[in-house]
Design a protein around this motif. Structure first.
Motif, short mmCIF file in Angstrom:
data_model
loop_
_atom_site.label_atom_id
_atom_site.label_comp_id
_atom_site.label_asym_id
_atom_site.label_seq_id
_atom_site.Cartn_x
_atom_site.Cartn_y
_atom_site.Cartn_z
N ILE A 176 0.82 -1.22 0.00
CA ILE A 176 0.00 0.00 0.00
C ILE A 176 0.85 1.27 0.00
CG2 ILE A 176 -1.98 -1.13 1.09
CD1 ILE A 176 -1.11 -0.02 3.76
N GLY A 177 2.15 1.10 -0.20
CA GLY A 177 3.02 2.26 -0.35
C GLY A 177 3.32 3.02 0.93
N GLU A 178 3.33 2.31 2.05
CA GLU A 178 3.64 2.94 3.34
C GLU A 178 5.08 2.63 3.73
OE1 GLU A 178 1.83 4.79 5.42
OE2 GLU A 178 -0.21 4.62 4.62
N LEU A 179 5.68 3.54 4.49
CA LEU A 179 7.02 3.31 5.01
C LEU A 179 6.94 2.61 6.36
CD1 LEU A 179 8.72 6.73 4.18
CD2 LEU A 179 9.08 4.55 3.01
N THR A 214 -13.88 1.84 12.06
CA THR A 214 -14.97 2.83 12.07
C THR A 214 -14.47 4.22 12.42
OG1 THR A 214 -16.56 1.11 12.70
CG2 THR A 214 -17.20 3.40 13.12
N TYR A 215 -13.61 4.31 13.43
CA TYR A 215 -13.16 5.62 13.90
C TYR A 215 -11.76 5.98 13.41
CZ TYR A 215 -17.22 4.97 16.87
OH TYR A 215 -18.50 4.75 17.32
N ASN A 216 -11.26 5.19 12.45
CA ASN A 216 -9.97 5.48 11.80
C ASN A 216 -8.85 5.70 12.82
OD1 ASN A 216 -8.45 5.71 9.46
ND2 ASN A 216 -8.83 7.91 9.22
N ILE A 217 -8.82 4.83 13.82
CA ILE A 217 -7.82 4.94 14.89
C ILE A 217 -6.48 4.42 14.38
CG2 ILE A 217 -7.23 4.30 17.26
CD1 ILE A 217 -10.21 3.73 17.72
N TYR A 230 -3.77 10.40 14.05
CA TYR A 230 -3.92 11.06 15.35
C TYR A 230 -3.72 12.57 15.23
CZ TYR A 230 -2.83 12.47 20.16
OH TYR A 230 -2.80 13.11 21.37
N VAL A 231 -4.64 13.31 15.84
CA VAL A 231 -4.56 14.78 15.87
C VAL A 231 -4.27 15.19 17.31
CG1 VAL A 231 -5.78 16.95 15.45
CG2 VAL A 231 -6.21 14.97 13.97
N SER A 232 -3.09 15.71 17.55
CA SER A 232 -2.70 16.07 18.92
C SER A 232 -3.51 17.26 19.41
CB SER A 232 -1.21 16.40 18.96
OG SER A 232 -0.97 17.64 18.34
N PHE A 285 -8.98 11.71 16.02
CA PHE A 285 -8.40 11.05 14.84
C PHE A 285 -9.10 11.57 13.58
CE2 PHE A 285 -7.82 8.36 18.48
CZ PHE A 285 -6.50 7.92 18.36
N ARG A 286 -8.30 11.85 12.57
CA ARG A 286 -8.84 12.34 11.30
C ARG A 286 -9.85 11.36 10.71
NH1 ARG A 286 -5.55 16.06 8.46
NH2 ARG A 286 -3.70 16.68 9.65
N LYS A 287 -10.89 11.90 10.11
CA LYS A 287 -11.85 11.03 9.43
C LYS A 287 -11.30 10.53 8.10
CE LYS A 287 -16.06 12.82 11.58
NZ LYS A 287 -17.41 13.39 11.36
N GLU A 288 -10.49 11.35 7.48
CA GLU A 288 -9.86 11.00 6.20
C GLU A 288 -8.44 11.57 6.17
OE1 GLU A 288 -11.07 9.07 3.95
OE2 GLU A 288 -13.13 8.90 4.71
N PRO A 289 -7.53 10.97 5.42
CA PRO A 289 -7.64 9.70 4.70
C PRO A 289 -7.52 8.51 5.66
CG PRO A 289 -5.42 10.55 4.49
CD PRO A 289 -6.20 11.59 5.26
N SER A 290 -7.74 7.32 5.14
CA SER A 290 -7.66 6.12 5.97
C SER A 290 -6.24 5.91 6.48
CB SER A 290 -8.09 4.89 5.17
OG SER A 290 -9.46 4.97 4.84
N GLY A 291 -6.14 5.57 7.77
CA GLY A 291 -4.84 5.29 8.36
C GLY A 291 -4.39 3.86 8.09
N ILE A 292 -3.18 3.56 8.51
CA ILE A 292 -2.59 2.24 8.26
C ILE A 292 -3.43 1.12 8.87
CG2 ILE A 292 -1.04 2.55 10.26
CD1 ILE A 292 -0.19 0.49 7.16
N TYR A 293 -3.95 1.34 10.09
CA TYR A 293 -4.74 0.28 10.72
C TYR A 293 -6.06 0.05 10.00
CZ TYR A 293 -1.57 -0.09 14.73
OH TYR A 293 -0.48 -0.32 15.53
N ARG A 294 -6.71 1.13 9.57
CA ARG A 294 -7.97 0.95 8.85
C ARG A 294 -7.73 0.17 7.56
NH1 ARG A 294 -11.64 6.03 7.06
NH2 ARG A 294 -12.73 5.74 9.06
N LYS A 295 -6.68 0.50 6.84
CA LYS A 295 -6.37 -0.18 5.58
C LYS A 295 -6.09 -1.67 5.80
CE LYS A 295 -4.27 3.90 3.37
NZ LYS A 295 -2.99 4.49 2.92
N VAL A 296 -5.24 -1.94 6.78
CA VAL A 296 -4.83 -3.32 7.02
C VAL A 296 -5.98 -4.16 7.57
CG1 VAL A 296 -3.35 -4.78 8.45
CG2 VAL A 296 -2.40 -2.78 7.32
N LEU A 297 -6.70 -3.63 8.54
CA LEU A 297 -7.79 -4.39 9.15
C LEU A 297 -8.94 -4.61 8.18
CD1 LEU A 297 -7.72 -2.78 12.71
CD2 LEU A 297 -7.07 -5.12 12.12
#
Length: 451
Positions: free
Chosen positions: A52-55, A98-101, A106-108, A128-140
């Motif tokens: 998915i092109g992540e580091l 669901t909550y893109n955790i 993460y928004v400090s 947590f940002r609603k968009e774009p999807s984070g690594i956990y949302r993509k993987v899960l």
């Protein structure tokens, strides 16, 4: 020959799953079984990030910082009839989706709310940002989709076929990694670790369970227990179906009855109960019968007591059984092998700073020429004598039944295991030990032990 059969049996039971898990996480077969769960998840993440092109972040040593975990309700002790376990399907993975955790969403507190908006966790207020999807949302999302596809394929093949067996092992491997991802998120050794992710996931989990309980009670369903991602409620199918639809509509999570108990028994402690399933089998969680630090007599007695309580609902009959068992033990009619206590060596013998029973037994074996390594189980019995418990142990193969301290096994193994159950019904350890002898009144059962 018996050892060969055992090895083949173990191989048949775990090899398919181990091979599929190895393939999924890209760890060698001889490593995947011993690797910590966190490392299995991490290797899968490393593998998937390339797709998915992540580091892959560097591993950063983190100090341990505790946070509130999942909610476990205190049970209502005693017997309960007709109870359903309402279980959320992959609750924590779905919450994280669901909550893109995710660490990268993460928004400090110092950051402004982004244009896409944020999800704010209850209690802890992490955002947590609603968009774009984070690594956990993509993987899960990927893992859940893959498992659903595998299970669809399983419906099209014969259950006795090799293909079905392989697919089943595959979906189990995917399930293990999916469910372990939530725990990985809270592991300080994780490459993708930040504390707010773990805190937010458990906060939403607690929020979900508490809201579910409120909905259930509003529906008129009695809640007797709740544990992490499930609640135990009165089994009323129509109300449960209505509740499930409401949960899916309001919380966006799928929930359904996982088990139905004809009767279930709770102690006063959390995560310790036993239930009678419709097929007549006992389902035991957290009690001595499934723990490895008790002799087999404790497990046998407790399991029989549970069986009598759950099937016949007769505490007094259970008391009579325990008293008869104690008498049989006193006459040395209980198999010697059931007195053996097994403990595993978790490090080299010489590295143990504290004297414990299994280590002392291991030292005796070593003196006799036995070669013991980390991971070996040491079997020992408690023999008569003076001093601390670790001074009264012997490896079971070096001791005889005549040396065994039967009173120890009665008072520290049999009676406590039975009293854990029967104490809920007001039966004390003293009552279990008492035995009325005709013409002589009440005496202790241990008075009748052979000497």
């Amino acid at each position: 020959m018996e050892n060969t059969r055992c090895i083949m049996g173990i191989t048949e039971a775990v090899l398919d799953f181990a091979m599929q898990l190895s393939s999924l996480v890209s760890l060698p077969l001889d490593h995947v079984g011993t690797a910590a769960v966190g490392f299995r998840v991490e290797w899968f993440l490393i593998k998937h990030t390339q797709k998915i092109g992540e580091l892959v972040p560097k591993r950063v040593e983190q100090p341990y910082r505790p946070y509130a975990g999942a909610i476990v309700l205190r049970p209502k002790p005693g017997l309960h009839e007709n109870i359903a376990v309402l279980d959320f399907k992959a609750m924590y993975p779905n919450i994280m989706i669901t909550y893109n955790i995710s660490p990268d969403t993460y928004v400090s507190p110092k950051e402004p709310i982004p244009p896409c908006g944020v999800y704010e966790a209850p209690e802890v207020k992490h955002r947590f940002r609603k968009e774009p999807s984070g690594i956990y949302r993509k993987v899960l999302s990927y893992l859940i989709k893959v498992r659903d596809e595998i299970r669809s394929k399983m419906k099209k093949v014969a259950p006795e076929s090799v293909q079905y067996r392989v697919l089943d092992a595959r979906q189990k491997a995917v399930k293990v990694i999916t469910n372990a991802s939530y725990g990985y998120a809270g592991w300080i050794g994780a490459r993708w670790y930040i504390k707010p992710v773990a805190e937010a996931a458990t906060a939403w989990g607690r929020h979900t369970i508490l809201n579910t309980i409120k909905m259930a009670e509003k529906e008129g369903l009695k809640v007797v227990y709740g544990d992490t991602d499930s609640i135990f409620i009165k089994h009323e199918p129509e109300k449960i179906e209505k509740l499930s639809k409401e949960i899916e509509q309001k919380l966006g999570l799928e929930v359904k009855p996982d088990k139905i108990y004809v009767r279930i028994f709770f102690t006063e402690a959390k995560k310790r109960y036993a239930g009678l399933l419709p097929n007549g089998k006992l389902d035991i969680v957290g009690l001595e019968v499934i723990r490895g630090d008790w002799a087999n007599i404790a497990r046998k007695v407790q399991e029989k007591v549970l069986e009598i309580i759950l099937k016949e609902q007769s505490p007094q009959k259970a008391v009579k059984f325990v008293q008869q068992f104690i008498y049989e033990l006193g006459q040395r009619r209980v198999p010697y092998r059931d007195l053996i206590i097994w403990k595993t060596l978790t490090k080299p013998i010489e590295e143990y700073a504290v004297r414990t029973s299994h280590v002392e037994a291991a030292k005796m074996l070593k003196e006799k020429g036995w070669r013991l390594t980390v991971g070996d189980k040491v079997g020992y019995v408690i023999v008569t004598g003076t001093g601390r418990l670790y001074e009264r142990v012997k490896p079971y193969m070096l001791a005889s039944y005549d040396e065994v301290d039967l009173e120890y096994y009665v008072k520290k193994q049999v009676v406590p295991a039975a009293a854990r159950i029967l104490g809920t019904f007001g039966i004390s350890e003293e009552q279990l030990l008492a035995h009325k002898v005709e013409g002589k009144g009440a005496r202790k059962l241990t008075d009748f032990f052979e000497t």
